[in-house]
Design a protein around this motif. Structure first.
Motif, mmCIF file in Angstrom:
data_model
loop_
_atom_site.group_PDB
_atom_site.id
_atom_site.type_symbol
_atom_site.label_atom_id
_atom_site.label_comp_id
_atom_site.label_asym_id
_atom_site.label_seq_id
_atom_site.Cartn_x
_atom_site.Cartn_y
_atom_site.Cartn_z
ATOM 1 N N THR A 1 2.039 1.990 -3.273
ATOM 2 C CA THR A 1 1.126 2.318 -4.269
ATOM 3 C C THR A 1 1.372 4.114 -4.165
ATOM 4 O OG1 THR A 1 -0.374 0.562 -3.962
ATOM 5 C CG2 THR A 1 -1.125 2.331 -5.104
ATOM 6 N N GLN A 2 1.212 4.578 -2.965
ATOM 7 C CA GLN A 2 1.409 6.022 -2.520
ATOM 8 C C GLN A 2 2.576 6.517 -3.082
ATOM 9 O OE1 GLN A 2 0.325 5.115 1.668
ATOM 10 N NE2 GLN A 2 -0.911 6.708 1.514
ATOM 11 N N ARG B 1 -7.724 16.139 -0.587
ATOM 12 C CA ARG B 1 -8.524 15.609 0.364
ATOM 13 C C ARG B 1 -9.632 16.197 0.801
ATOM 14 N NH1 ARG B 1 -3.823 18.207 1.769
ATOM 15 N NH2 ARG B 1 -2.670 16.202 1.607
ATOM 16 N N ARG C 1 0.851 -1.146 -0.023
ATOM 17 C CA ARG C 1 0.136 0.026 -0.042
ATOM 18 C C ARG C 1 0.990 1.045 0.008
ATOM 19 N NH1 ARG C 1 -2.674 0.965 5.256
ATOM 20 N NH2 ARG C 1 -0.620 1.906 5.505
ATOM 21 N N LEU C 2 2.019 1.315 0.798
ATOM 22 C CA LEU C 2 2.953 2.145 0.958
ATOM 23 C C LEU C 2 3.550 2.730 -0.561
ATOM 24 C CD1 LEU C 2 4.352 4.584 2.398
ATOM 25 C CD2 LEU C 2 6.268 2.717 2.689
ATOM 26 N N ASP D 1 2.518 6.990 -6.591
ATOM 27 C CA ASP D 1 1.534 8.328 -7.045
ATOM 28 C C ASP D 1 2.293 9.553 -6.791
ATOM 29 O OD1 ASP D 1 -1.034 9.064 -7.683
ATOM 30 O OD2 ASP D 1 -1.670 9.544 -5.769
ATOM 31 N N ARG D 2 3.417 9.703 -5.876
ATOM 32 C CA ARG D 2 4.013 10.683 -5.578
ATOM 33 C C ARG D 2 5.335 11.021 -6.254
ATOM 34 N NH1 ARG D 2 2.354 13.574 -1.047
ATOM 35 N NH2 ARG D 2 4.015 14.883 0.170
ATOM 36 N N LEU E 1 -8.202 6.525 3.655
ATOM 37 C CA LEU E 1 -7.542 6.361 2.357
ATOM 38 C C LEU E 1 -8.275 5.432 1.491
ATOM 39 C CD1 LEU E 1 -4.751 7.086 0.924
ATOM 40 C CD2 LEU E 1 -3.944 5.094 1.990
ATOM 41 N N PRO F 1 -6.457 9.798 -3.772
ATOM 42 C CA PRO F 1 -5.371 9.703 -4.876
ATOM 43 C C PRO F 1 -5.300 10.566 -5.914
ATOM 44 C CG PRO F 1 -6.859 7.701 -4.774
ATOM 45 C CD PRO F 1 -7.503 8.719 -3.425
ATOM 46 N N GLU G 1 -8.479 11.006 2.254
ATOM 47 C CA GLU G 1 -7.343 11.237 1.407
ATOM 48 C C GLU G 1 -7.748 10.623 -0.045
ATOM 49 O OE1 GLU G 1 -4.391 12.623 2.251
ATOM 50 O OE2 GLU G 1 -4.494 12.484 4.652
ATOM 51 N N VAL H 1 -7.471 3.579 -2.191
ATOM 52 C CA VAL H 1 -6.321 3.196 -3.070
ATOM 53 C C VAL H 1 -7.128 2.392 -4.212
ATOM 54 C CG1 VAL H 1 -4.554 1.561 -3.293
ATOM 55 C CG2 VAL H 1 -4.771 2.843 -1.542
#
Lengths: 420, 91
Positions: free
Chosen positions: A190-191, B20, A187-188, A194-195, B83, B8, B6, B85
């Motif tokens: 995926t973030q 957000r 999950r981290l 995204d960044r 969150l 995405p 949050e 995803v």
């Protein structure tokens, strides 16, 4: 020239030009690489393959590789071993092990997926590559990343096997250990994808990455002299490999390289992390996530990205999914080593042990051709079996000492040559 | 009491770019409902025709997948983060 491959949403079918993205912007379902098979069937012939080295690149036209791509390493081309002992022990005639425990360069099938992912990473202009990994993938990204000059960062659960961490660190990769299980790491990532402008092979490069697994399937078909097996038993973590072997078989049939056949797909998981097997066995329409707790860490994915597709494939092809416990995994690792000479990691123990169970259940028949996919090497998970093999007593370098020890171990007098 | 949802990047073209949303929701279901009421274009992407959260959308409350908690009924407290995803990857 128009590219013969592109991205396509697995749910709504929307097509995309090639781009580093793993999900559809319209419906947020997964994207997959698709091909213009008509164009492919005109440009690539099976006969041409015989002039090429036996590695995954012999199927280059069937992979999403950029124009002018030159392979950096000889990846894949692993043995398909016909069983000499286990088959008869289990009562089946045509049992094979596809042995990716000896895949180069890092001794798991993940070398195949990283090979296609890094080709995509180069194409899309990424300098930094990485992944979320249960170990094998990190090894493969670190090795091929180093060879190809990428800056490499891998994310792993903090409690991974020491050998798998070391086999990543040695290549100079940056290792980020995460307090949590694989699903937290994932999950981290995926973030992060995204960044950051990074090429995470199993996140934003996932469609290209996953295609590398098809070569495991192409090789099986070619090694069976361009015939498809009746059954394939595949370990399942994220559930991608099993689907890609099926895709490989479909493509070969579509191109007319093999006779079409209804292959049954069987999935193998550890009891301590069996979300897909559980969904198959309970007839669920959705895979329910689990908290992994098993020594088969490379399969310890509680929320499998392709669980839905793996479950559907298994059900639709008339296959099945099973799981075995940790002690059964260890027994199966030893059995495979001691009968076939193949030292597989814990995931291989899962697959071998589940195969025995499926034969016992009558789901795999004695006369059928069955291929068992071994995807990683036992040298990486020695901690799982170390306790079963304590160091033996040392003896002086004297013949009498050896004979005394041998007679003690054999529990009978030592027989020596008559003229000794 | 306030919680944060949050959003995405992939969802932001349906939220006028908002990253957000602050909310006073007391459960995850309320938070999701507030999100899609505020940004109706997002609605069909979050829930399917039966009103279930879509197969490939994962919802987390702080660090945990809501399916390990109370699902959509999970209670929220001040400072919580929800969150979303799209299509978890990996494997």
């Amino acid at each position: 020239m128009k590219e013969v491959y592109f991205l396509r949403c697995r749910e709504c079918g929307k097509k995309y030009a090639n781009t580093p993205q793993s999900f559809c912007e319209e419906c947020f379902s997964p994207l997959e690489v698709s091909y213009d098979y008509e164009a492919l069937s005109r440009t690539v012939k099976r006969e041409e393959l015989s002039h090429r080295p036996f590695n995954m690149w012999r199927y280059a036209e069937l992979l999403p590789l950029p124009e002018g791509f030159k392979p950096a390493a000889s990846v894949g081309g692993t043995p398909l071993v016909k069983s000499r002992k286990l088959g008869s022990q289990w009562g089946v005639k045509n049992l094979y092990f596809k042995n990716d425990a000896v895949c180069f360069p890092t001794l798991s099938f993940k070398d195949r997926v990283v090979a296609t992912a890094l080709a995509a990473a180069r194409r899309f202009g990424f300098n930094t590559v990485g992944c979320s990994s249960t170990g094998n993938l990190a090894n493969a990204v670190a090795a091929q990343g180093a060879q190809q000059g990428f800056d490499t960062t891998v994310f792993i659960p903090a409690d991974l096997e020491p050998a798998k961490v070391l086999n990543t660190a040695v290549y100079g990769a940056r290792i980020i250990r995460i307090d949590g299980n694989y699903d937290h790491v994932n999950r981290l990532c995926t973030q992060i994808a995204d960044r950051f402008q990074w090429g995470l092979v199993n996140v934003n490069l996932r469609p290209y990455y996953a295609e590398g697994s098809k070569t495991h399937g192409y090789e099986i078909a070619e090694q069976l002299r361009w015939e498809l097996p009746d059954n394939v038993v595949v370990p399942m973590a994220g559930g991608s490999l099993i689907g890609k072997i099926a895709k490989a078989f479909c493509e070969l049939a579509h191109l007319g390289w093999v006779e079409p056949k209804q292959v049954k797909f069987f999935g193998a998981q550890a009891t301590g992390c069996s979300p897909i097997a559980d969904a198959v066995k309970r007839g669920l329409s959705r895979v329910e996530p689990q908290k992994p707790n098993t020594i088969a860490r490379s399969l310890a994915i509680g929320n499998p990205a392709d669980g839905h597709y793996a479950r559907r494939l298994i059900t639709e092809t008339g296959g099945w999914a099973e799981c075995i416990s940790d002690p059964e995994i260890i027994d199966a690792i030893k059995l495979l080593a001691q009968t076939e000479g193949i030292f597989a990691e814990t995931a291989g123990g899962v697959t071998a042990g589940v195969t025995a169970k499926l034969i016992q259940q009558g789901r795999i028949q004695p006369d059928e051709t069955t291929v068992v996919c071994i995807t990683g090497n036992g040298l990486k998970t020695t901690d799982a079996i170390a306790a079963d093999f304590p160091a033996t007593e040392a003896i002086p370098p004297k013949l009498e000492a050896f004979e005394a020890l041998l007679s003690q171990q054999l529990d009978e007098p030592v027989r020596v040559r008559s003229n000794a | 009491m306030a919680i944060t949802i949050e959003i995405p990047t992939a969802f932001r073209r349906f939220t006028d770019g908002a990253p957000r949303l602050e909310s006073g929701a007391k459960t995850v279901a309320e938070a999701l409902n507030e999100l899609v009421t505020r940004f109706p274009a997002l609605s069909r992407h979050v829930r399917d025709d039966e009103g279930q959260i879509r197969q490939f959308i994962n919802v987390y409350l702080n660090d945990e997948d809501i399916r390990f908690l109370g699902g959509e009924a999970s209670a929220l407290k001040d400072g919580d983060k929800v969150l979303l995803v799209p299509s978890i990857a990996g494997g």
